[in-house]
Enzyme design. Structure first.
Site, PDB file in Angstrom:
ATOM      1  N   TYR A   1       0.748   4.563  -2.470  1.00 42.53           N
ATOM      2  CA  TYR A   1      -0.342   5.209  -2.048  1.00 42.53           C
ATOM      3  C   TYR A   1      -0.114   6.025  -0.817  1.00 42.53           C
ATOM      4  O   TYR A   1      -0.298   7.194  -0.891  1.00 42.53           O
ATOM      5  CB  TYR A   1      -1.515   4.395  -2.239  1.00 42.53           C
ATOM      6  CG  TYR A   1      -2.979   5.161  -2.075  1.00 42.53           C
ATOM      7  CD1 TYR A   1      -3.488   6.110  -3.241  1.00 42.53           C
ATOM      8  CD2 TYR A   1      -3.737   5.430  -1.010  1.00 42.53           C
ATOM      9  CE1 TYR A   1      -4.458   6.771  -3.160  1.00 42.53           C
ATOM     10  CE2 TYR A   1      -4.836   5.886  -0.891  1.00 42.53           C
ATOM     11  CZ  TYR A   1      -5.194   6.482  -1.850  1.00 42.53           C
ATOM     12  OH  TYR A   1      -6.399   7.245  -1.793  1.00 42.53           O
ATOM     13  N   ASP A   2      -0.022   5.552   0.249  1.00 48.08           N
ATOM     14  CA  ASP A   2      -0.013   5.809   1.669  1.00 48.08           C
ATOM     15  C   ASP A   2       1.304   6.928   1.567  1.00 48.08           C
ATOM     16  O   ASP A   2       1.205   8.090   2.049  1.00 48.08           O
ATOM     17  CB  ASP A   2       0.379   4.911   2.821  1.00 48.08           C
ATOM     18  CG  ASP A   2      -0.563   3.841   2.971  1.00 48.08           C
ATOM     19  OD1 ASP A   2      -1.418   3.555   1.906  1.00 48.08           O
ATOM     20  OD2 ASP A   2      -0.300   2.973   3.838  1.00 48.08           O
ATOM     21  N   GLU A   3       2.535   6.393   1.298  1.00 47.00           N
ATOM     22  CA  GLU A   3       3.479   7.230   1.439  1.00 47.00           C
ATOM     23  C   GLU A   3       3.567   8.364   0.316  1.00 47.00           C
ATOM     24  O   GLU A   3       4.067   9.246   0.521  1.00 47.00           O
ATOM     25  CB  GLU A   3       5.012   6.327   1.178  1.00 47.00           C
ATOM     26  CG  GLU A   3       5.030   5.579   2.374  1.00 47.00           C
ATOM     27  CD  GLU A   3       5.360   6.012   3.707  1.00 47.00           C
ATOM     28  OE1 GLU A   3       5.078   7.261   3.971  1.00 47.00           O
ATOM     29  OE2 GLU A   3       6.193   5.535   4.457  1.00 47.00           O
ATOM     30  N   GLY A   4       2.995   7.901  -0.966  1.00 44.85           N
ATOM     31  CA  GLY A   4       2.890   9.025  -1.940  1.00 44.85           C
ATOM     32  C   GLY A   4       1.988  10.184  -1.307  1.00 44.85           C
ATOM     33  O   GLY A   4       2.341  11.215  -1.856  1.00 44.85           O
TER      34      GLY A   4
ATOM     35  N   GLY B   1     -13.699 -10.428   8.484  1.00 42.59           N
ATOM     36  CA  GLY B   1     -14.687  -9.205   8.488  1.00 42.59           C
ATOM     37  C   GLY B   1     -14.845  -8.492   9.614  1.00 42.59           C
ATOM     38  O   GLY B   1     -15.854  -7.594   9.772  1.00 42.59           O
TER      39      GLY B   1
ATOM     40  N   ARG C   1       0.781  -1.241   0.024  1.00 50.57           N
ATOM     41  CA  ARG C   1       0.208   0.022  -0.149  1.00 50.57           C
ATOM     42  C   ARG C   1       0.842   1.442  -0.038  1.00 50.57           C
ATOM     43  O   ARG C   1       0.264   2.337  -0.024  1.00 50.57           O
ATOM     44  CB  ARG C   1      -0.793   0.113   1.119  1.00 50.57           C
ATOM     45  CG  ARG C   1      -1.958  -1.072   1.372  1.00 50.57           C
ATOM     46  CD  ARG C   1      -2.587  -0.995   2.487  1.00 50.57           C
ATOM     47  NE  ARG C   1      -3.813  -0.285   2.686  1.00 50.57           N
ATOM     48  CZ  ARG C   1      -5.124  -0.530   2.286  1.00 50.57           C
ATOM     49  NH1 ARG C   1      -5.469  -1.852   2.294  1.00 50.57           N
ATOM     50  NH2 ARG C   1      -6.014   0.077   2.317  1.00 50.57           N
TER      51      ARG C   1
ATOM     52  N   PHE D   1     -19.238  -5.729  -2.721  1.00 51.38           N
ATOM     53  CA  PHE D   1     -20.203  -6.248  -2.123  1.00 51.38           C
ATOM     54  C   PHE D   1     -21.559  -6.199  -2.982  1.00 51.38           C
ATOM     55  O   PHE D   1     -22.224  -7.198  -2.852  1.00 51.38           O
ATOM     56  CB  PHE D   1     -20.167  -5.966  -0.680  1.00 51.38           C
ATOM     57  CG  PHE D   1     -19.515  -6.464   0.379  1.00 51.38           C
ATOM     58  CD1 PHE D   1     -18.444  -7.278   0.070  1.00 51.38           C
ATOM     59  CD2 PHE D   1     -19.580  -6.051   1.742  1.00 51.38           C
ATOM     60  CE1 PHE D   1     -17.516  -7.892   0.833  1.00 51.38           C
ATOM     61  CE2 PHE D   1     -18.553  -6.543   2.746  1.00 51.38           C
ATOM     62  CZ  PHE D   1     -17.659  -7.355   2.284  1.00 51.38           C
TER      63      PHE D   1
HETATM   64  P1  NAD Z   1     -10.992   7.528  -9.013  1.00 54.57           P
HETATM   65  O1  NAD Z   1      -9.873   6.408  -9.372  1.00 54.57           O
HETATM   66  O2  NAD Z   1     -12.325   7.215  -9.267  1.00 54.57           O
HETATM   67  O3  NAD Z   1     -10.465   8.926  -9.468  1.00 54.57           O
HETATM   68  C1  NAD Z   1      -9.194   8.952  -9.603  1.00 54.57           C
HETATM   69  C2  NAD Z   1      -9.364   9.818 -11.111  1.00 54.57           C
HETATM   70  O4  NAD Z   1      -7.796  10.515 -11.412  1.00 54.57           O
HETATM   71  C3  NAD Z   1      -9.530   9.160 -12.211  1.00 54.57           C
HETATM   72  O5  NAD Z   1     -10.503   9.849 -12.930  1.00 54.57           O
HETATM   73  C4  NAD Z   1      -8.359   8.832 -13.202  1.00 54.57           C
HETATM   74  O6  NAD Z   1      -8.537   8.564 -14.219  1.00 54.57           O
HETATM   75  C5  NAD Z   1      -7.669  10.037 -12.645  1.00 54.57           C
HETATM   76  N1  NAD Z   1      -5.969   9.737 -12.777  1.00 54.57           N
HETATM   77  C6  NAD Z   1      -5.320   9.074 -12.126  1.00 54.57           C
HETATM   78  N2  NAD Z   1      -4.264   9.248 -12.357  1.00 54.57           N
HETATM   79  C7  NAD Z   1      -3.834  10.179 -13.168  1.00 54.57           C
HETATM   80  C8  NAD Z   1      -2.865  10.803 -13.769  1.00 54.57           C
HETATM   81  N3  NAD Z   1      -1.526  10.360 -13.566  1.00 54.57           N
HETATM   82  N4  NAD Z   1      -2.863  12.014 -14.419  1.00 54.57           N
HETATM   83  C9  NAD Z   1      -4.543  12.542 -14.714  1.00 54.57           C
HETATM   84  N5  NAD Z   1      -5.621  11.954 -13.909  1.00 54.57           N
HETATM   85  C10 NAD Z   1      -5.202  10.632 -13.302  1.00 54.57           C
HETATM   86  O7  NAD Z   1     -10.967   7.545  -7.511  1.00 54.57           O
HETATM   87  P2  NAD Z   1     -11.806   8.710  -6.349  1.00 54.57           P
HETATM   88  O8  NAD Z   1     -12.376   7.748  -5.338  1.00 54.57           O
HETATM   89  O9  NAD Z   1     -12.555   9.808  -7.162  1.00 54.57           O
HETATM   90  O10 NAD Z   1     -10.610   9.462  -5.667  1.00 54.57           O
HETATM   91  C11 NAD Z   1     -10.307  10.797  -6.012  1.00 54.57           C
HETATM   92  C12 NAD Z   1      -9.173  11.318  -5.047  1.00 54.57           C
HETATM   93  O11 NAD Z   1      -9.551  11.253  -3.708  1.00 54.57           O
HETATM   94  C13 NAD Z   1      -7.824  10.502  -5.205  1.00 54.57           C
HETATM   95  O12 NAD Z   1      -6.556  11.428  -5.244  1.00 54.57           O
HETATM   96  C14 NAD Z   1      -7.788   9.704  -3.792  1.00 54.57           C
HETATM   97  O13 NAD Z   1      -6.559   9.310  -3.405  1.00 54.57           O
HETATM   98  C15 NAD Z   1      -8.682  10.644  -2.875  1.00 54.57           C
HETATM   99  N6  NAD Z   1      -9.557   9.651  -1.894  1.00 54.57           N
HETATM  100  C16 NAD Z   1     -10.615   9.040  -2.072  1.00 54.57           C
HETATM  101  C17 NAD Z   1     -11.127   8.158  -1.276  1.00 54.57           C
HETATM  102  C18 NAD Z   1     -12.330   7.332  -1.468  1.00 54.57           C
HETATM  103  O14 NAD Z   1     -12.716   6.496  -0.544  1.00 54.57           O
HETATM  104  N7  NAD Z   1     -12.868   7.366  -2.524  1.00 54.57           N
HETATM  105  C19 NAD Z   1     -10.607   8.083   0.231  1.00 54.57           C
HETATM  106  C20 NAD Z   1      -9.247   8.865   0.352  1.00 54.57           C
HETATM  107  C21 NAD Z   1      -9.028   9.751  -0.656  1.00 54.57           C
HETATM  108  N1  UDP Z   2     -12.828  -5.855   1.786  1.00 51.69           N
HETATM  109  C1  UDP Z   2     -13.463  -7.226   1.842  1.00 51.69           C
HETATM  110  N2  UDP Z   2     -13.840  -7.666   0.788  1.00 51.69           N
HETATM  111  C2  UDP Z   2     -13.816  -6.979  -0.694  1.00 51.69           C
HETATM  112  C3  UDP Z   2     -13.124  -5.908  -0.527  1.00 51.69           C
HETATM  113  C4  UDP Z   2     -12.550  -5.443   0.657  1.00 51.69           C
HETATM  114  O1  UDP Z   2     -13.654  -7.500   2.908  1.00 51.69           O
HETATM  115  O2  UDP Z   2     -14.298  -7.583  -1.388  1.00 51.69           O
HETATM  116  C5  UDP Z   2     -12.437  -5.182   3.037  1.00 51.69           C
HETATM  117  C6  UDP Z   2     -10.761  -4.892   3.084  1.00 51.69           C
HETATM  118  O3  UDP Z   2     -10.025  -6.052   3.394  1.00 51.69           O
HETATM  119  C7  UDP Z   2     -11.022  -3.550   3.889  1.00 51.69           C
HETATM  120  C8  UDP Z   2     -12.183  -3.136   3.847  1.00 51.69           C
HETATM  121  O4  UDP Z   2     -13.058  -4.222   3.300  1.00 51.69           O
HETATM  122  O5  UDP Z   2     -10.556  -4.309   5.331  1.00 51.69           O
HETATM  123  C9  UDP Z   2     -11.984  -1.841   2.948  1.00 51.69           C
HETATM  124  O6  UDP Z   2     -11.617  -2.031   1.633  1.00 51.69           O
HETATM  125  P1  UDP Z   2     -11.661  -0.816   0.542  1.00 51.69           P
HETATM  126  O7  UDP Z   2     -10.733  -1.630  -0.430  1.00 51.69           O
HETATM  127  O8  UDP Z   2     -12.765  -0.622   0.127  1.00 51.69           O
HETATM  128  O9  UDP Z   2     -11.002   0.421   1.167  1.00 51.69           O
HETATM  129  P2  UDP Z   2      -9.585   0.595   2.003  1.00 51.69           P
HETATM  130  O10 UDP Z   2      -9.114  -0.604   2.599  1.00 51.69           O
HETATM  131  O11 UDP Z   2      -8.730   1.328   1.216  1.00 51.69           O
HETATM  132  O12 UDP Z   2     -10.172   1.276   3.252  1.00 51.69           O
END
Ligand code: NAD
Ligand code: UDP
Length: 322
Positions: free
Chosen positions: A150-153, A212, A147, A196
């Site tokens: 993403y996390d460190e990024g 779970g 991970r 799900f």
């Molecule tokens: P998503 O994957 O649906 O959207 C990401 C968008 O970025 C996509 O449209 C993708 O095509 C575009 N993209 C990816 N790499 C790119 C690049 N190099 N150049 C240009 N476009 C690029 O994800 P999301 O859930 O809508 O997440 C949006 C943002 O919110 C992300 O930065 C994510 O890290 C952050 N975020 C989302 C959640 C969540 O639960 N959905 C939680 C925490 C943080």
């Molecule tokens: N998870 C699960 N079944 C799935 C997909 C995810 O049990 O089919 C669990 C996963 O292990 C995590 C939680 O659901 O504990 C949330 O996962 P998700 O990928 O949605 O987000 P994140 O782990 O980034 O919070």
């Protein structure tokens, strides 16, 4: 009506598409920049034609890693795949997107003096040893795990934003977004909500990772977008947690979906992925006090809307699900 130009990177993605529509409806000129890795123009659905003929909505097909010159007033920087399946598909690309992409966008903000909001994540807390997670918790992150790209990024992205603020007075906002769900998530993105719901709708067993018992706190997308607006419009640079602080286990989530669909669902246990956080819940004190933020949509209502969306995506009608 405002004619400010707002750039949304990752604008065609799940959260980005909702954000772009809200900006458009508020009268802004929206630049939706995306490389369409996980996003797609179809996320604008029936609004697509209206947007394209309005003269104040533009798609820019571009990768944030590459240089770009744009004149903008505000930037919501969301570009980055968010689901573990997608961001682990090409981890080097993910970290480049977070680091180089954020550096590029901070450069645009510096040159144009635009306010920039960085979409960071609860993942900066890693597998947290403090619960719920407040913003002053530094986190528990594995720097070399699957991970980490993403996390460190995102952690470096936050560092870059804060250093541009300290060094060059760039006007930053940092949102730490917790698990968000709703319409426009992709069917195949591997997150628990989409997995799900789609598995339940296809009468397949629900893939429960581990036992779970791990928890998350799910925020409906309209609440999140509301929080992003409040953070962008407010005076606090952040970081500020945004999400919903109702915490549930994955087994509880199965039960909620069962209740809505009105039938028992089969489950299938799968191994827990490496570094999967055990518990996650935002401490929303700062968001409440500084932004007057309060999530409005219950899990039940949010799930119903999301299930309706996935039914449409999968071409399933109501009679065949029960
Ligand atoms: P998503 O994957 O649906 O959207 C990401 C968008 O970025 C996509 O449209 C993708 O095509 C575009 N993209 C990816 N790499 C790119 C690049 N190099 N150049 C240009 N476009 C690029 O994800 P999301 O859930 O809508 O997440 C949006 C943002 O919110 C992300 O930065 C994510 O890290 C952050 N975020 C989302 C959640 C969540 O639960 N959905 C939680 C925490 C943080
Ligand atoms: N998870 C699960 N079944 C799935 C997909 C995810 O049990 O089919 C669990 C996963 O292990 C995590 C939680 O659901 O504990 C949330 O996962 P998700 O990928 O949605 O987000 P994140 O782990 O980034 O919070």
């Amino acid at each position: 009506m405002s004619r400010e130009v707002v750039l949304v990177t990752g604008g065609a993605g799940f959260i980005g598409s909702h954000l772009c529509l809200r900006l458009f409806d508020d009268g802004y000129h929206v630049l939706c920049l995306d490389n369409f890795f996980t996003g797609r123009p179809e996320n604008f659905g029936e609004r697509y034609r209206e947007l394209m003929s309005s003269g104040r909505f533009e798609f820019i097909r571009h990768d944030v890693i590459e240089p770009i010159t744009l004149e903008v007033n505000r930037i919501f920087h969301l570009a980055c795949p968010a689901s573990p399946v997608h961001y682990q598909q090409n981890p080097v690309k993910t970290i480049k997107t977070n680091v180089i992409g954020t550096w590029r966008m901070l450069g645009v903000a510096k040159r144009t003096r635009a306010r920039i909001l960085l979409a960071s994540t609860s993942e900066v807390y890693g597998d947290p040893e403090v619960h719920p997670q407040p913003e002053d918790y530094w986190g528990h992150v594995n720097p070399i795990g699957i991970r980490s790209c993403y996390d460190e990024g995102k952690r470096v992205a936050e560092t870059l934003a804060v250093d541009y603020h300290r060094q060059d007075k760039v006007d930053i906002r940092i949102a730490r977004i917790f698990n968000t769900y709703g319409p426009n998530m992709s069917v195949d993105d591997g997150r628990v909500m989409s997995n799900f719901i789609c598995q339940a709708l296809r009468n397949e067993p629900l893939t429960v990772y581990g036992n779970g018992g791990q928890t998350r706190s799910f925020c409906y997308v309209s609440d999140l977008v509301d929080g992003l607006f409040k953070l962008m419009d407010g005076q606090h640079p952040g970081p500020i947690n945004l999400g919903n602080d109702k915490e549930i286990s994955m087994l509880d989530l199965v039960m909620c979906i069962e209740k809505i669909l009105g039938r028992p669902l089969k489950m299938e246990n799968k191994p827990l992925p490496q570094d999967d956080p055990v518990r996650r819940r935002p401490d929303l004190t700062k968001a409440r006090q500084l932004l007057n933020y309060e999530p409005q949509v219950s899990l039940d209502d949010g799930l119903r809307n999301t299930i309706a969306y996935f039914m449409k995506e999968l071409g399933i009608n109501a009679e065949t699900t029960g």
